[in-house]
Design an enzyme around this catalytic site. Structure first.
Site, PDB file in Angstrom:
ATOM      1  CD  GLU A   1     -53.284 -31.318  35.966  1.00  0.00           C
ATOM      2  OE1 GLU A   1     -53.546 -31.283  37.155  1.00  0.00           O
ATOM      3  OE2 GLU A   1     -52.333 -31.037  35.267  1.00  0.00           O
TER       4      GLU A   1
ATOM      5  CG  ASN B   1     -50.740 -26.027  36.272  1.00  0.00           C
ATOM      6  OD1 ASN B   1     -51.658 -26.843  36.360  1.00  0.00           O
ATOM      7  ND2 ASN B   1     -49.775 -26.226  35.185  1.00  0.00           N
TER       8      ASN B   1
ATOM      9  CG  ASN C   1     -54.283 -26.034  33.418  1.00  0.00           C
ATOM     10  OD1 ASN C   1     -54.866 -27.167  32.779  1.00  0.00           O
ATOM     11  ND2 ASN C   1     -53.157 -25.753  33.722  1.00  0.00           N
TER      12      ASN C   1
ATOM     13  NE  ARG D   1     -56.054 -27.701  28.017  1.00  0.00           N
ATOM     14  CZ  ARG D   1     -55.620 -28.175  29.193  1.00  0.00           C
ATOM     15  NH1 ARG D   1     -56.225 -27.591  30.287  1.00  0.00           N
ATOM     16  NH2 ARG D   1     -54.615 -28.588  29.338  1.00  0.00           N
TER      17      ARG D   1
ATOM     18  CG  ASP E   1     -48.927 -29.627  36.729  1.00  0.00           C
ATOM     19  OD1 ASP E   1     -49.938 -28.900  36.847  1.00  0.00           O
ATOM     20  OD2 ASP E   1     -48.767 -30.466  35.993  1.00  0.00           O
TER      21      ASP E   1
HETATM   22 CA    CA Z   1     -51.998 -28.893  36.117  1.00  0.00          CA
END
Ligand code: CA
Length: 278
Positions: free
Chosen positions: A15, A145, A99, A97, A191
């Site tokens: 990521e 995201n 991101n 959490r 995303d």
């Molecule tokens: Ca992501």
């Protein structure tokens, strides 16, 4: 455009691809492994830092080191262990959490949160200011995201993945304020994202095996197929900002590689978190 796999170890949940112009390297993370990778594309060597807990994104920090969005909040990493400077998830309760995130040109660090079990509406988007003050700027998010700004910084694109669309806010670069959220493009499971120098928006598609390039108004311009199902983030890098890097996640059958390809497009320089210690 032909993607090639960068010869680095496979990630579980790769990521947060981010070019660091100050060092000419690519930052990316493996969220559940709690590691930050730094790739030097001159020789494809990679350094890895274990930050000891899930990490959503790492960004360069000014005057040096890294700023992180960790399970426990925003943190800085100079040498050794990370230091949490804004414990945003403590205010949300257990099971959340941080991101994905990104910084504006003034060095404000925006990053959001999610519940590990994807509880709807349990996450938020936060802004960490250069003086380390922080505040919640968007509430009721499920999987916060990708985000990225238009070239003039008057628009902020934003994804809450299960909403199935890319949103956009009006953005005030003088104050860091967001307003007038609206959907700009419907996509299945968007995303991470990045914005190029023409103001087009590149969006990684979780479950979709592709990165799509959208016009500033959300219209589809291009699809780049990626040989992995879960495509998680994308960023332009290289000395000329014309190499598209793409992270992916292992789904039990494929994914986890870091991909790249040279493109006829140019990215925008990513900004560091400007850490003016109070
Ligand atoms: Ca992501």
């Amino acid at each position: 455009m032909e993607l090639e796999a960068v010869p680095v170890p496979r990630a579980r949940l790769g990521e947060g691809a981010r070019w660091d112009p100050s060092t000419g390297t690519l930052l990316w993370v493996d969220i559940p492994a709690g590691v930050v990778h730094r790739l030097d594309p001159a020789d494809d060597t990679q350094e890895t830092v274990d930050v000891g807990q899930p990490v959503g994104v790492a960004v360069p920090r000014e005057p040096g080191g890294l700023a992180l969005a960790l399970r426990d909040g925003f943190a800085v990493l100079e040498e050794g262990a990370p230091v949490v400077i804004a414990p945003v998830t403590a205010a949300e309760g257990p099971g959340n959490r941080m991101n994905d995130g990104a910084c504006d040109s003034a060095g404000r660090f925006f990053a959001g949160t999610k519940a590990e079990d994807d509880t709807p509406g349990a996450g938020n988007l936060y802004r960490l200011d250069p003086g380390r003050a922080w505040e919640r700027v968007v509430g009721g998010v499920t999987i916060s995201n990708g985000l990225g700004w238009s070239p003039d910084e008057r628009l902020l694109y934003y994804v809450d993945t299960p909403a199935g669309q890319v949103d956009v806010f009006d953005y005030d670069p003088a104050t860091g304020d967001l307003a007038n959220r609206r959907g700009v493009a419907e996509l299945p499971q968007p995303d991470g994202l990045t914005v190029d120098a023409e103001g087009h928006v590149w969006v990684a598609l979780w479950g979709g095996g592709a990165v799509v390039r959208l016009r500033p108004d959300g219209g589809h311009a291009l699809t780049v197929r990626v040989p992995a199902t879960n495509v998680t983030s994308c960023a332009f890098g290289g000395p000329d900002l014309d190499v598209l890097y793409v992270t992916t996640a292992w789904d039990g059958e494929d994914g986890g590689e870091l991909w790249r390809c040279r493109t006829p497009y140019t990215g925008l320089p990513a900004h560091p978190y400007r850490d003016l210690t109070p």
